[in-house]
Design an enzyme around this catalytic site. Structure first.
Site, mmCIF file in Angstrom:
data_model
loop_
_atom_site.group_PDB
_atom_site.id
_atom_site.type_symbol
_atom_site.label_atom_id
_atom_site.label_comp_id
_atom_site.label_asym_id
_atom_site.label_seq_id
_atom_site.Cartn_x
_atom_site.Cartn_y
_atom_site.Cartn_z
ATOM 1 N N GLU A 278 0.834 -1.207 0.000
ATOM 2 C CA GLU A 278 0.000 0.000 0.000
ATOM 3 C C GLU A 278 0.865 1.252 0.000
ATOM 4 O O GLU A 278 1.860 1.332 0.733
ATOM 5 C CB GLU A 278 -0.929 0.013 1.217
ATOM 6 C CG GLU A 278 -1.993 -1.065 1.185
ATOM 7 C CD GLU A 278 -3.117 -0.801 2.172
ATOM 8 O OE1 GLU A 278 -3.129 0.288 2.787
ATOM 9 O OE2 GLU A 278 -3.981 -1.667 2.322
ATOM 10 N N ASN A 298 0.171 -5.700 3.251
ATOM 11 C CA ASN A 298 -0.868 -6.606 3.757
ATOM 12 C C ASN A 298 -0.492 -8.015 3.316
ATOM 13 O O ASN A 298 -0.497 -8.328 2.133
ATOM 14 C CB ASN A 298 -2.241 -6.235 3.217
ATOM 15 C CG ASN A 298 -2.697 -4.867 3.703
ATOM 16 O OD1 ASN A 298 -2.959 -3.980 2.916
ATOM 17 N ND2 ASN A 298 -2.771 -4.687 4.999
ATOM 18 N N ARG A 300 -1.694 -10.905 2.945
ATOM 19 C CA ARG A 300 -2.878 -11.746 2.736
ATOM 20 C C ARG A 300 -3.566 -11.294 1.457
ATOM 21 O O ARG A 300 -3.154 -10.320 0.825
ATOM 22 C CB ARG A 300 -3.862 -11.588 3.894
ATOM 23 C CG ARG A 300 -4.238 -10.135 4.160
ATOM 24 C CD ARG A 300 -5.358 -9.969 5.144
ATOM 25 N NE ARG A 300 -5.525 -8.604 5.590
ATOM 26 C CZ ARG A 300 -6.141 -7.649 4.919
ATOM 27 N NH1 ARG A 300 -6.636 -7.897 3.726
ATOM 28 N NH2 ARG A 300 -6.279 -6.435 5.424
#
Length: 524
Positions: A278, A298, A300
């Site tokens: 991100e 992240n 996942r």
């Protein structure tokens, strides 16, 4: 390493559990669902080949019990575990316990999850890898004077963040130096309560800004590739509302640099399986390109992954399973360029006019769009209806439209949501429709401050207004009458609307979500 996954346990619930199970069916992989007491009759449980009860209603008594979930996998004869997102998906100890049990964990290595679970450690690693980061300061172990000096050094406005966790908890924005100590104390209490870790850091807060993330994948041969980017700038309380791909905010130069930075980040981590890097996109100065800065990784699959699947024609869950089995990734060139534009809207059972208060209870009827919107994708854990529990996130569905252009995708998605059948609970449907039709959004100008400039209560007001209200009230009154007639067991032989005084109409008072009463009189 090469492993065959023949039975997969999904360590999650709701729409993501159902979505993973659907891919497994196409691949011929048997599935195991785990469920709490509250989810005993949930749709995802019925979809799975095998289901195992794991405890009480609250997440702490069920979906957060790593020991119980690993035991369920062993009991059910699973050879792999997919964590979905949320719950234990970014818990390094859970990932390690799955591996220690001799099972395949469909996700990154535990050490990668642990490293990225600390936002402070993540920023250090990214800076060392040459990925741009915002000016920041660690606040752990400092006295009040040192905390004040550290944040003064970062500059104002500043964002105070919890090193562990996310979702907007343990975060405070500080614009005035006199508010620093109170904000730090509040963020620390909240972080400690939510994550069991009160470690904080501060970084420069850029507003208004945009949030752009890059989908990366790594395999066991050390290859890391990207699957282009998504924009997630429309957020309320740090929770995403609408996501899209590709981002409308990037020029070609910035897009290429962003993708390269994300791959560099993945390579520095020795990343395996699916992840998202991100970035915060700062406004461009003059005629220059916008600057971007690393926010987090992240470790996942993201909630918004369907927009990437739509523009690339790929099944990211299937790719996760292939990589977990030891398979190699395609070359970057083979992934290709995005085709068209995709937008996802998160339909929640919540009331924007009441501060996004969750709407809990039975969703009696639920369907998105009609024949004209058959191409719209709906990912939901509710099969035509169901119960939105107070114990879990009140998401009803993710609704995704893919079209040849951004305007086309926005029109398609707004139309499908407007024509949705939603009965029983208040939702954010109207807010989504009005946002998708808003000039700021359609022009690509919507940023992180969109819901500050545009009142969510006004955006979320009922879509029906003016003289149309009377027609809808009449339709609702007749629907109530039909329901009552269909359930009448005592006077079924009497004609509907029978009165001893034939000229007397039937009357009903209806109350809309805003609390306004509508009186309807009718006669057969």
């Amino acid at each position: 390493m090469s492993t065959t996954i023949s039975r997969l346990l999904v360590a999650n619930r709701g729409e993501i559990a159902a979505r993973i199970i659907r891919t497994c069916r196409t691949l011929g992989i048997e599935t195991v669902a785990v469920y709490s007491d509250a989810d005993r009759d949930a749709a995802f449980v019925q979809l799975a080949d095998v289901s195992v009860a794991i405890g009480g209603e609250a997440p702490a008594d069920s979906y957060l019990r790593s020991d119980v979930i690993v035991a369920a996998a062993t009991q059910a004869g699973a050879d792999a575990v997919h964590p979905g997102y949320g719950f234990l998906s970014e818990n390094a100890e859970f990932a390690q316990s799955v591996i220690d049990a001799g099972l395949v964990f469909v996700g990154p290595r535990p050490q990668t999850i642990a490293a990225m679970g600390s936002k402070i450690e993540a920023k250090r690693l990214m800076a060392d890898a040459g990925v741009p980061v915002l000016p920041s300061a660690e606040l752990d172990g400092l006295d009040d004077a040192a905390v004040q000096a550290a944040i003064d050094g970062v500059g104002y406005p500043a964002m105070i963040k919890a090193s562990a966790g996310g979702g907007g908890r343990g975060m405070r924005i500080v614009s005035d130096p006199s508010d620093v100590l109170e904000a730090v104390a509040g963020a620390r209490r909240e972080a400690d309560a939510a994550f069991g870790d009160g470690t904080l850091f501060a970084e420069r807060y850029v507003a208004p800004s945009r949030y752009v993330e890059v989908q990366i994948f790594g395999d066991h041969d050390g290859n890391v590739v990207h699957f282009h980017e998504r924009e997630c700038s429309l957020q309320r309380r740090h929770q995403k509302v609408i996501e899209e791909a590709p981002s409308p905010s990037l020029d070609p130069t910035t897009r290429t640099a962003l993708h390269e930075a994300a791959v560099r980040a993945g390579s520095a981590l020795g990343y395996v399986n699916a992840g998202t890097v991100e970035f915060l996109l700062a406004p461009a100065v003059g005629a220059g390109s916008p600057e971007f800065f690393f926010l987090e990784v992240n470790t996942r699959l993201q909630v918004e992954h369907p927009v990437t699947e739509a523009i690339l024609g790929v099944d990211l869950v299937a790719l996760q399973l292939a990589v977990a089995s030891g398979g190699a990734l395609p070359d970057q060139a083979a992934i290709g360029a995005p085709r068209g534009h995709a937008i996802e809207a998160r339909l929640y059972a919540e009331d924007p006019a009441a501060g996004f208060r969750p709407s809990i209870g039975e969703l009696r009827s639920f369907a998105i769009g009609g024949p004209a919107h058959a191409a719209v994708r709906v990912d939901s854990g509710l099969a035509g209806g169901g119960v939105v529990s107070r114990h879990y996130d009140p998401m009803v569905a993710k609704v995704i439209a893919h079209a040849g252009s951004r305007d086309g995708a926005a029109r398609q998605l707004a139309g499908a949501l407007r024509q949705a059948t939603i009965d029983g609970l208040v939702t954010n449907r109207a807010l989504l429709v009005r946002t998708l039709q808003h000039p700021e959004f359609l022009d690509g100008r919507a940023d992180s401050a969109f819901f500050e400039r545009n009142d969510p209560a006004a955006l979320g007001a009922p879509l029906v207004d003016g003289p149309d209200v009377a027609w809808y009230a009449a339709a609702a009154a007749l629907a109530v009458q039909a329901y009552r007639r269909s359930t009448d067991r005592h006077t079924a032989g009497v004609s509907s609307g029978f009165r001893t005084v034939p000229t007397g109409p039937q009357r009903i008072a209806l109350v809309d979500p805003a609390g306004h009463e509508h009186r309807v009189s009718y006669r057969f």
